[in-house]
Design a protein around this motif. Structure first.
Motif, PDB file in Angstrom:
ATOM      1  N   ASP A  42     -54.267  46.456   5.242  1.00  0.00           N
ATOM      2  CA  ASP A  42     -53.191  46.422   4.088  1.00  0.00           C
ATOM      3  C   ASP A  42     -52.724  45.072   3.487  1.00  0.00           C
ATOM      4  O   ASP A  42     -52.684  44.066   4.038  1.00  0.00           O
ATOM      5  CB  ASP A  42     -51.974  47.314   4.630  1.00  0.00           C
ATOM      6  CG  ASP A  42     -52.353  48.624   4.408  1.00  0.00           C
ATOM      7  OD1 ASP A  42     -53.074  49.169   3.448  1.00  0.00           O
ATOM      8  OD2 ASP A  42     -51.667  49.681   4.906  1.00  0.00           O
ATOM      9  N   SER A  86     -41.511  51.801   5.857  1.00  0.00           N
ATOM     10  CA  SER A  86     -42.652  51.200   5.229  1.00  0.00           C
ATOM     11  C   SER A  86     -42.246  50.849   3.791  1.00  0.00           C
ATOM     12  O   SER A  86     -41.985  51.634   2.998  1.00  0.00           O
ATOM     13  CB  SER A  86     -43.749  52.400   4.933  1.00  0.00           C
ATOM     14  OG  SER A  86     -44.843  51.512   4.555  1.00  0.00           O
ATOM     15  N   LYS A  88     -44.582  48.848   1.814  1.00  0.00           N
ATOM     16  CA  LYS A  88     -45.882  48.197   1.386  1.00  0.00           C
ATOM     17  C   LYS A  88     -45.803  48.307  -0.253  1.00  0.00           C
ATOM     18  O   LYS A  88     -45.828  49.196  -0.836  1.00  0.00           O
ATOM     19  CB  LYS A  88     -47.082  48.549   2.109  1.00  0.00           C
ATOM     20  CG  LYS A  88     -46.858  48.462   3.169  1.00  0.00           C
ATOM     21  CD  LYS A  88     -48.269  48.756   4.239  1.00  0.00           C
ATOM     22  CE  LYS A  88     -48.237  48.258   5.651  1.00  0.00           C
ATOM     23  NZ  LYS A  88     -49.418  49.234   6.413  1.00  0.00           N
TER      24      LYS A  88
HETATM   25  N1  ADP Z   1     -51.482  44.380  12.254  1.00  0.00           N
HETATM   26  C1  ADP Z   1     -50.382  44.186  11.728  1.00  0.00           C
HETATM   27  N2  ADP Z   1     -50.171  43.093  11.538  1.00  0.00           N
HETATM   28  C2  ADP Z   1     -48.766  43.019  10.772  1.00  0.00           C
HETATM   29  N3  ADP Z   1     -48.058  43.820  10.777  1.00  0.00           N
HETATM   30  C3  ADP Z   1     -48.119  45.038  10.937  1.00  0.00           C
HETATM   31  C4  ADP Z   1     -49.493  45.438  11.559  1.00  0.00           C
HETATM   32  N4  ADP Z   1     -49.464  46.751  11.893  1.00  0.00           N
HETATM   33  C5  ADP Z   1     -48.392  47.227  11.373  1.00  0.00           C
HETATM   34  N5  ADP Z   1     -47.684  46.314  10.609  1.00  0.00           N
HETATM   35  C6  ADP Z   1     -46.327  46.610  10.413  1.00  0.00           C
HETATM   36  O1  ADP Z   1     -45.650  47.484  10.769  1.00  0.00           O
HETATM   37  C7  ADP Z   1     -45.377  48.550   9.911  1.00  0.00           C
HETATM   38  C8  ADP Z   1     -45.616  50.012  10.427  1.00  0.00           C
HETATM   39  O2  ADP Z   1     -46.939  50.332  10.522  1.00  0.00           O
HETATM   40  P1  ADP Z   1     -47.376  51.753  10.391  1.00  0.00           P
HETATM   41  O3  ADP Z   1     -46.491  52.515  11.502  1.00  0.00           O
HETATM   42  O4  ADP Z   1     -48.769  52.073  10.473  1.00  0.00           O
HETATM   43  O5  ADP Z   1     -46.790  52.397   8.964  1.00  0.00           O
HETATM   44  P2  ADP Z   1     -47.432  52.006   7.613  1.00  0.00           P
HETATM   45  O6  ADP Z   1     -48.529  51.332   7.870  1.00  0.00           O
HETATM   46  O7  ADP Z   1     -47.371  53.411   6.811  1.00  0.00           O
HETATM   47  O8  ADP Z   1     -46.239  51.103   6.944  1.00  0.00           O
HETATM   48  C9  ADP Z   1     -46.077  48.190   8.578  1.00  0.00           C
HETATM   49  O9  ADP Z   1     -45.311  48.682   7.763  1.00  0.00           O
HETATM   50  C10 ADP Z   1     -46.185  46.654   8.851  1.00  0.00           C
HETATM   51  O10 ADP Z   1     -45.040  46.083   7.980  1.00  0.00           O
END
Ligand code: ADP
Ligand code: MG
Length: 160
Positions: A42, A86, A88
């Motif tokens: 992402d 979230s 993004k």
């Molecule tokens: N590998 C990663 N590196 C950095 N930030 C991450 C990573 N995985 C998740 N995040 C952070 O954690 C948040 C929550 O992730 P997630 O539960 O998958 O929800 P979403 O992807 O729908 O936002 C993301 O919005 C992001 O900010």
């Protein structure tokens, strides 16, 4: 039950059992793995590489997922271990996959009972834990997520 209240109105809380409940949306493990890959891909993280490994820690099988993306600070680590946050946005035309703020929780808890997140970013070094075993051991009534973070501020540039 310990509930914080805002102006006397009870907060909705989350029972630790929900971590398992929420993970059952993944009918097979590969969609859970996809959640973790999507997060690295992402635009907020924009990792170039991603590694998946299997190892054994103190006799326990352990999957590790590592990316070389932007990492997290204390606030984003807390949101990562919470639900529904979230924010993004598309960057250079790359539309985010994650929108609901749930994939990490449902995915990681489908693959194992416990997850530890280690992160190194521009401004911080952080460790966070989402652990069903821990919550059971302490007989937690709500989900708590221990986080240890060293952040670099303007004043303490040498703290790291
Ligand atoms: N590998 C990663 N590196 C950095 N930030 C991450 C990573 N995985 C998740 N995040 C952070 O954690 C948040 C929550 O992730 P997630 O539960 O998958 O929800 P979403 O992807 O729908 O936002 C993301 O919005 C992001 O900010
Ligand atoms: Mg996601």
């Amino acid at each position: 039950m310990a509930t914080q209240a805002d102006r006397g109105v009870p907060l909705s809380t989350l029972c630790p059992k929900f971590l398992h409940t929420n993970s059952t949306s993944h009918t097979w493990p590969f969609s859970a793995i996809a959640e973790l890959i999507d997060n690295a891909y992402d635009p907020d993280v924009s990792a170039k590489q991603f590694w998946i490994d299997k190892t054994v820690v103190q006799g326990q099988e352990c999957l590790s997922f590592m990316d070389n993306g932007n990492g997290l600070d204390h606030e984003t680590m807390h949101k990562m271990l919470s639900f529904g946050y979230s924010d993004k946005v598309a960057v250079n035309g790359l539309e985010p996959i994650g929108i609901y703020g749930n994939g990490f929780k449902s995915g990681s808890m489908r693959l194992g009972k416990d997850a530890i997140v280690f992160s190194k970013s521009k401004s911080a070094r952080c460790v966070g834990m989402l652990s069903q075993t821990y919550l059971e051991e302490i007989d937690a009534k709500q989900i708590i997520v221990p986080i240890v973070c060293f952040e670099q501020g303007e004043k303490d540039k040498n703290i790291l």
